[in-house]
Design a protein around this motif. Structure first.
Motif, PDB file in Angstrom:
ATOM      1  N   CYS A 176      14.802  -3.413  -3.072  1.00 20.16           N
ATOM      2  CA  CYS A 176      15.887  -3.136  -4.029  1.00 20.16           C
ATOM      3  C   CYS A 176      16.294  -1.667  -4.088  1.00 20.16           C
ATOM      4  CB  CYS A 176      15.497  -3.629  -5.421  1.00 20.16           C
ATOM      5  SG  CYS A 176      14.129  -2.727  -6.155  1.00 20.16           S
ATOM      6  N   ASP A 177      15.657  -0.800  -3.298  1.00 19.34           N
ATOM      7  CA  ASP A 177      16.013   0.613  -3.157  1.00 19.34           C
ATOM      8  C   ASP A 177      15.758   1.465  -4.406  1.00 19.34           C
ATOM      9  OD1 ASP A 177      16.856   2.522  -1.210  1.00 19.34           O
ATOM     10  OD2 ASP A 177      18.767   2.684  -2.239  1.00 19.34           O
ATOM     11  N   VAL A 178      14.924   1.007  -5.324  1.00 24.37           N
ATOM     12  CA  VAL A 178      14.564   1.764  -6.526  1.00 24.37           C
ATOM     13  C   VAL A 178      13.462   2.761  -6.155  1.00 24.37           C
ATOM     14  CG1 VAL A 178      13.434   1.568  -8.791  1.00 24.37           C
ATOM     15  CG2 VAL A 178      15.215  -0.020  -8.143  1.00 24.37           C
ATOM     16  N   VAL A 179      13.527   3.985  -6.714  1.00 23.70           N
ATOM     17  CA  VAL A 179      12.480   4.987  -6.487  1.00 23.70           C
ATOM     18  C   VAL A 179      11.232   4.548  -7.239  1.00 23.70           C
ATOM     19  CG1 VAL A 179      11.787   7.384  -6.830  1.00 23.70           C
ATOM     20  CG2 VAL A 179      14.125   6.861  -6.166  1.00 23.70           C
ATOM     21  N   VAL A 180      10.119   4.377  -6.510  1.00 26.34           N
ATOM     22  CA  VAL A 180       8.861   3.975  -7.146  1.00 26.34           C
ATOM     23  C   VAL A 180       7.900   5.134  -7.313  1.00 26.34           C
ATOM     24  CG1 VAL A 180       8.992   1.562  -6.441  1.00 26.34           C
ATOM     25  CG2 VAL A 180       7.898   3.209  -4.949  1.00 26.34           C
ATOM     26  N   GLN A 181       8.096   6.191  -6.530  1.00 25.30           N
ATOM     27  CA  GLN A 181       7.247   7.380  -6.677  1.00 25.30           C
ATOM     28  C   GLN A 181       7.990   8.596  -6.138  1.00 25.30           C
ATOM     29  OE1 GLN A 181       3.572   8.049  -4.291  1.00 25.30           O
ATOM     30  NE2 GLN A 181       2.575   7.914  -6.288  1.00 25.30           N
ATOM     31  N   GLN A 182       7.805   9.712  -6.834  1.00 28.44           N
ATOM     32  CA  GLN A 182       8.395  10.963  -6.390  1.00 28.44           C
ATOM     33  C   GLN A 182       7.319  12.031  -6.454  1.00 28.44           C
ATOM     34  OE1 GLN A 182      12.169  11.895  -8.061  1.00 28.44           O
ATOM     35  NE2 GLN A 182      12.115  14.000  -7.403  1.00 28.44           N
ATOM     36  N   ARG A 183       7.119  12.714  -5.341  1.00 26.88           N
ATOM     37  CA  ARG A 183       6.068  13.744  -5.268  1.00 26.88           C
ATOM     38  C   ARG A 183       6.696  15.088  -5.029  1.00 26.88           C
ATOM     39  NH1 ARG A 183       1.959  10.894  -1.039  1.00 26.88           N
ATOM     40  NH2 ARG A 183       1.708   8.973  -2.158  1.00 26.88           N
ATOM     41  N   ALA A 242       0.845  -1.195   0.000  1.00 31.43           N
ATOM     42  CA  ALA A 242       0.000   0.000   0.000  1.00 31.43           C
ATOM     43  C   ALA A 242       0.878   1.243   0.000  1.00 31.43           C
ATOM     44  CB  ALA A 242      -0.897   0.001   1.235  1.00 31.43           C
ATOM     45  N   VAL A 243       0.332   2.361  -0.431  1.00 32.69           N
ATOM     46  CA  VAL A 243       1.085   3.616  -0.447  1.00 32.69           C
ATOM     47  C   VAL A 243       1.625   3.924   0.948  1.00 32.69           C
ATOM     48  CG1 VAL A 243       0.908   6.105  -0.831  1.00 32.69           C
ATOM     49  CG2 VAL A 243      -0.209   4.532  -2.393  1.00 32.69           C
ATOM     50  N   THR A 244       0.830   3.604   1.950  1.00 31.56           N
ATOM     51  CA  THR A 244       1.246   3.836   3.337  1.00 31.56           C
ATOM     52  C   THR A 244       1.959   2.629   3.930  1.00 31.56           C
ATOM     53  OG1 THR A 244      -0.907   3.093   4.119  1.00 31.56           O
ATOM     54  CG2 THR A 244      -0.622   5.470   3.757  1.00 31.56           C
ATOM     55  N   GLY A 245       2.373   1.702   3.085  1.00 30.59           N
ATOM     56  CA  GLY A 245       2.992   0.456   3.538  1.00 30.59           C
ATOM     57  C   GLY A 245       4.455   0.596   3.913  1.00 30.59           C
ATOM     58  N   ASP A 246       5.252  -0.371   3.512  1.00 26.68           N
ATOM     59  CA  ASP A 246       6.636  -0.461   3.974  1.00 26.68           C
ATOM     60  C   ASP A 246       7.662   0.245   3.087  1.00 26.68           C
ATOM     61  OD1 ASP A 246       6.399  -2.182   1.845  1.00 26.68           O
ATOM     62  OD2 ASP A 246       7.339  -3.890   2.844  1.00 26.68           O
ATOM     63  N   TRP A 247       7.230   1.167   2.238  1.00 29.47           N
ATOM     64  CA  TRP A 247       8.154   1.913   1.387  1.00 29.47           C
ATOM     65  C   TRP A 247       9.039   2.810   2.240  1.00 29.47           C
ATOM     66  CZ3 TRP A 247       7.843  -0.267  -3.136  1.00 29.47           C
ATOM     67  CH2 TRP A 247       6.650  -0.811  -3.544  1.00 29.47           C
ATOM     68  N   THR A 248      10.269   3.010   1.792  1.00 34.52           N
ATOM     69  CA  THR A 248      11.193   3.898   2.487  1.00 34.52           C
ATOM     70  C   THR A 248      10.982   5.308   1.960  1.00 34.52           C
ATOM     71  OG1 THR A 248      12.800   2.096   2.629  1.00 34.52           O
ATOM     72  CG2 THR A 248      13.617   4.325   3.016  1.00 34.52           C
ATOM     73  N   ALA A 249      10.612   6.234   2.843  1.00 32.78           N
ATOM     74  CA  ALA A 249      10.344   7.614   2.432  1.00 32.78           C
ATOM     75  C   ALA A 249      11.573   8.475   2.689  1.00 32.78           C
ATOM     76  CB  ALA A 249       9.150   8.168   3.204  1.00 32.78           C
ATOM     77  N   GLU A 250      11.961   9.246   1.666  1.00 34.46           N
ATOM     78  CA  GLU A 250      13.092  10.161   1.774  1.00 34.46           C
ATOM     79  C   GLU A 250      12.639  11.555   1.348  1.00 34.46           C
ATOM     80  OE1 GLU A 250      16.397   8.810  -0.499  1.00 34.46           O
ATOM     81  OE2 GLU A 250      16.563   6.921   0.582  1.00 34.46           O
ATOM     82  N   ASN A 293      12.483  19.716  -2.172  1.00 42.18           N
ATOM     83  CA  ASN A 293      11.298  19.964  -2.983  1.00 42.18           C
ATOM     84  C   ASN A 293      10.434  18.739  -3.243  1.00 42.18           C
ATOM     85  OD1 ASN A 293      12.056  22.687  -3.364  1.00 42.18           O
ATOM     86  ND2 ASN A 293      13.483  22.060  -4.955  1.00 42.18           N
ATOM     87  N   SER A 294      10.804  17.570  -2.721  1.00 43.71           N
ATOM     88  CA  SER A 294      10.034  16.387  -3.070  1.00 43.71           C
ATOM     89  C   SER A 294      10.118  15.323  -1.980  1.00 43.71           C
ATOM     90  CB  SER A 294      10.535  15.803  -4.394  1.00 43.71           C
ATOM     91  OG  SER A 294      11.837  15.284  -4.235  1.00 43.71           O
ATOM     92  N   LEU A 295       9.287  14.320  -2.157  1.00 39.32           N
ATOM     93  CA  LEU A 295       9.292  13.150  -1.298  1.00 39.32           C
ATOM     94  C   LEU A 295       9.444  11.941  -2.205  1.00 39.32           C
ATOM     95  CD1 LEU A 295       8.777  11.754   1.480  1.00 39.32           C
ATOM     96  CD2 LEU A 295       6.374  11.661   0.802  1.00 39.32           C
ATOM     97  N   GLN A 296      10.418  11.112  -1.936  1.00 38.81           N
ATOM     98  CA  GLN A 296      10.641   9.904  -2.728  1.00 38.81           C
ATOM     99  C   GLN A 296      10.247   8.690  -1.909  1.00 38.81           C
ATOM    100  OE1 GLN A 296      14.781   9.818  -3.786  1.00 38.81           O
ATOM    101  NE2 GLN A 296      14.476  11.109  -5.564  1.00 38.81           N
ATOM    102  N   LEU A 297       9.512   7.773  -2.555  1.00 41.60           N
ATOM    103  CA  LEU A 297       9.222   6.491  -1.946  1.00 41.60           C
ATOM    104  C   LEU A 297      10.091   5.459  -2.647  1.00 41.60           C
ATOM    105  CD1 LEU A 297       5.327   6.610  -1.611  1.00 41.60           C
ATOM    106  CD2 LEU A 297       7.056   7.139   0.108  1.00 41.60           C
ATOM    107  N   ARG A 298      10.878   4.736  -1.855  1.00 45.50           N
ATOM    108  CA  ARG A 298      11.809   3.736  -2.390  1.00 45.50           C
ATOM    109  C   ARG A 298      11.378   2.341  -1.974  1.00 45.50           C
ATOM    110  NH1 ARG A 298      16.632   5.190  -4.426  1.00 45.50           N
ATOM    111  NH2 ARG A 298      17.155   7.390  -4.382  1.00 45.50           N
ATOM    112  N   CYS A 299      11.685   1.389  -2.822  1.00 43.14           N
ATOM    113  CA  CYS A 299      11.385  -0.009  -2.550  1.00 43.14           C
ATOM    114  C   CYS A 299      12.262  -0.493  -1.393  1.00 43.14           C
ATOM    115  CB  CYS A 299      11.656  -0.840  -3.799  1.00 43.14           C
ATOM    116  SG  CYS A 299      11.387  -2.609  -3.543  1.00 43.14           S
ATOM    117  N   PRO A 300      11.677  -1.157  -0.392  1.00 50.15           N
ATOM    118  CA  PRO A 300      12.474  -1.660   0.728  1.00 50.15           C
ATOM    119  C   PRO A 300      13.347  -2.848   0.343  1.00 50.15           C
ATOM    120  CG  PRO A 300      10.214  -2.358   0.961  1.00 50.15           C
ATOM    121  CD  PRO A 300      10.262  -1.424  -0.212  1.00 50.15           C
TER     122      PRO A 300
END
Length: 64
Positions: A57-64, A36-44, A48-55
């Motif tokens: 493989c560390d790939v950026v899956v979303q950037q806001r 889920a969006v609020t799940g176990d993603w690593t937020a950085e 100017n933005s917020l990146q959600l990374r895969c826990p």
């Protein structure tokens, strides 16, 4: 003008039912991790933005 379309009923009857997933799920394009969006993603947060990374493989899956 008319067209002829032929459908086989066995192909339609044997198709598996569609899977239901929440619209708030994210998928990692690299490894396929799903949560889920609020799940176990690593937020950085950056300036100017917020990146959600895969826990996994560390790939950026979303950037806001």
């Amino acid at each position: 003008m008319t067209s002829t379309e032929i459908y086989t009923t066995s192909a339609v009857d044997s198709d598996p039912p569609p899977q239901t997933r929440s619209k708030t799920s994210l998928f990692c394009p690299h490894c396929g991790h799903e949560s889920a969006v609020t799940g176990d993603w690593t937020a950085e947060s950056t300036e100017n933005s917020l990146q959600l990374r895969c826990p996994d493989c560390d790939v950026v899956v979303q950037q806001r």
